[in-house]
Design a protein around this motif. Sequence first.
Motif, PDB file in Angstrom:
ATOM      1  N   TYR A 270      28.839  58.959  87.728  1.00  0.00           N
ATOM      2  CA  TYR A 270      28.112  60.153  87.397  1.00  0.00           C
ATOM      3  C   TYR A 270      27.181  60.225  86.120  1.00  0.00           C
ATOM      4  O   TYR A 270      27.150  59.195  85.507  1.00  0.00           O
ATOM      5  CB  TYR A 270      29.189  61.328  86.998  1.00  0.00           C
ATOM      6  N   GLU A 271      26.314  60.969  86.138  1.00  0.00           N
ATOM      7  CA  GLU A 271      25.191  61.224  85.298  1.00  0.00           C
ATOM      8  C   GLU A 271      25.132  62.692  84.775  1.00  0.00           C
ATOM      9  O   GLU A 271      25.153  63.709  85.534  1.00  0.00           O
ATOM     10  CB  GLU A 271      23.857  60.663  85.819  1.00  0.00           C
ATOM     11  N   LEU A 272      25.056  62.943  83.389  1.00  0.00           N
ATOM     12  CA  LEU A 272      24.833  64.158  83.231  1.00  0.00           C
ATOM     13  C   LEU A 272      23.123  64.360  82.575  1.00  0.00           C
ATOM     14  O   LEU A 272      22.801  63.633  81.834  1.00  0.00           O
ATOM     15  CB  LEU A 272      25.766  64.426  81.793  1.00  0.00           C
ATOM     16  N   ILE A 273      22.717  65.722  82.750  1.00  0.00           N
ATOM     17  CA  ILE A 273      21.379  66.096  82.301  1.00  0.00           C
ATOM     18  C   ILE A 273      21.323  67.287  81.650  1.00  0.00           C
ATOM     19  O   ILE A 273      21.875  68.322  82.124  1.00  0.00           O
ATOM     20  CB  ILE A 273      20.469  65.995  83.418  1.00  0.00           C
ATOM     21  N   VAL A 274      21.130  67.178  80.353  1.00  0.00           N
ATOM     22  CA  VAL A 274      20.938  68.497  79.504  1.00  0.00           C
ATOM     23  C   VAL A 274      19.699  68.888  79.395  1.00  0.00           C
ATOM     24  O   VAL A 274      18.687  68.080  78.861  1.00  0.00           O
ATOM     25  CB  VAL A 274      21.822  68.144  77.775  1.00  0.00           C
ATOM     26  N   THR A 275      19.295  70.148  79.610  1.00  0.00           N
ATOM     27  CA  THR A 275      18.151  70.728  79.270  1.00  0.00           C
ATOM     28  C   THR A 275      18.312  71.804  78.265  1.00  0.00           C
ATOM     29  O   THR A 275      18.709  72.787  78.544  1.00  0.00           O
ATOM     30  CB  THR A 275      17.493  71.430  80.414  1.00  0.00           C
ATOM     31  N   GLU A 276      17.634  71.729  77.026  1.00  0.00           N
ATOM     32  CA  GLU A 276      17.693  72.905  76.074  1.00  0.00           C
ATOM     33  C   GLU A 276      16.710  74.128  76.659  1.00  0.00           C
ATOM     34  O   GLU A 276      15.720  73.856  77.182  1.00  0.00           O
ATOM     35  CB  GLU A 276      16.997  72.491  74.881  1.00  0.00           C
ATOM     36  N   GLN A 277      17.347  75.188  76.824  1.00  0.00           N
ATOM     37  CA  GLN A 277      16.772  76.583  77.022  1.00  0.00           C
ATOM     38  C   GLN A 277      16.270  77.468  76.050  1.00  0.00           C
ATOM     39  O   GLN A 277      15.128  77.611  75.956  1.00  0.00           O
ATOM     40  CB  GLN A 277      17.567  77.183  78.164  1.00  0.00           C
ATOM     41  N   TYR A 278      17.209  77.865  75.614  1.00  0.00           N
ATOM     42  CA  TYR A 278      16.616  78.653  74.010  1.00  0.00           C
ATOM     43  C   TYR A 278      17.986  79.028  73.097  1.00  0.00           C
ATOM     44  O   TYR A 278      19.137  78.455  73.463  1.00  0.00           O
ATOM     45  CB  TYR A 278      16.242  80.213  74.578  1.00  0.00           C
TER      46      TYR A 278
END
Length: 411
Positions: A314-322
């Motif tokens: 597995y791979e985790l991808i985090v994207t900051e939104q607000y």
Amino acid sequence: MQSTVKERFLKYVQIDTQADPTSHTIPSSSKQINLSKVLSEELTIMGIEHELTATGYVYASIPGNSDKPNVPTVFFCSHVDTAPDCSGTDVRPIVHPNYQGGSITLPDDPEQVITLEKFPELKDKLGHDIITASGHTLLGADDKSGVASIMDAAYQIVNNPEIKHGDVKLFFTVDEEIGKGVVNAELDKIGADFGYTLDSGNIGCFEYENFSANGFEIKITGVSAHPGYAKGKMESAIKIAGEIVAALPKDSLCPEATSGMEGFVHPHSITGQLESASIKFIIRDFVTANLAKHQAMLEEITTQVLKSYPNSKYELIVTEQYRNMRDVVDNHMHIVDTAIQAMENVGVAPSLGSIRGGTDGSLLSHNGLPCPNLFSGQHGIHSKLEWTTVQEMQAAVSTVVEICRLIEEKA
Ligand SMILES: [Zn+2]
């Protein structure tokens, strides 16, 4: 001084400014600029210096008339676009003067009925002039109530020189409804120390906290094999994704089981084939540090599930939104105090709340311009049942003018 907020509002809502989430242009729909142009014309008539940008933003500036040297500069912000969820074409606003209680049936579609059951706050609007759409479209009170209130407040300020104030800036944005309201904002053009968005609900509503938000994706790589000869080899990414989703909390930490100040993790998209799958989440919490805890929980579920699939990854991808504007506004509580005092001075009962979403103000706050959110009289937004009242918008105008006066008085 005569109020102009009703006339302005009725004019603005008849201009179609629906944002388009599928577009890659700026603004997402060029018709939004039609309202920005009208604002520009009206500012010119009022003698207010301003700039209309090619992308539809309007930056305006009212010079202060105070003798004091160090009055802070305040700005007021609202968005001209309307939501993609409901048609904004050929809006026919209807004024229902002197509301006397009961339901309001919209004439172009009698199935659209504004009732006390759906809107308990209607009971407090006796005597108000309620404005609705006609049944086929939204009204656009979100956020043309804010636009009209700011424009009338500007009109009141420039025509009542006895009201002492510092420099007052106005900022009208496009594409707020698709999360791009201030992405191209030039802070030096706003040129203020702090401000307020007028983009909120019932009279008195005031919000200075909102969710902190991340996007989160779990990418799964399984093991493919010929189905006829897969025994002991195949590890289906589809089944792994299904087990992860099945292991998510159901009675807590999800949108359907939370309210108020509770956060959540929410899978909003799942795609997959035998060998690879992806689950996309939005993660929300008022405490920014809790986002990492929620992400750790999702990773823990994933590693538990994968124990039965030893050759999958597995791979985790985090994207900051607000981020929660409170992280910033907490250090500038005078902005909150001034708004509350202004409301009380003009006879509005403040009602502090929190936004279970984001605003233009949260991004502006984290970019250095603290910017809580003030009521403008929005009800039933993004729907055919949307409504506002003339009196609520007038109260928003009075609050804006009083904020400007208080800032000067306190300086
Ligand atoms: Zn809005």
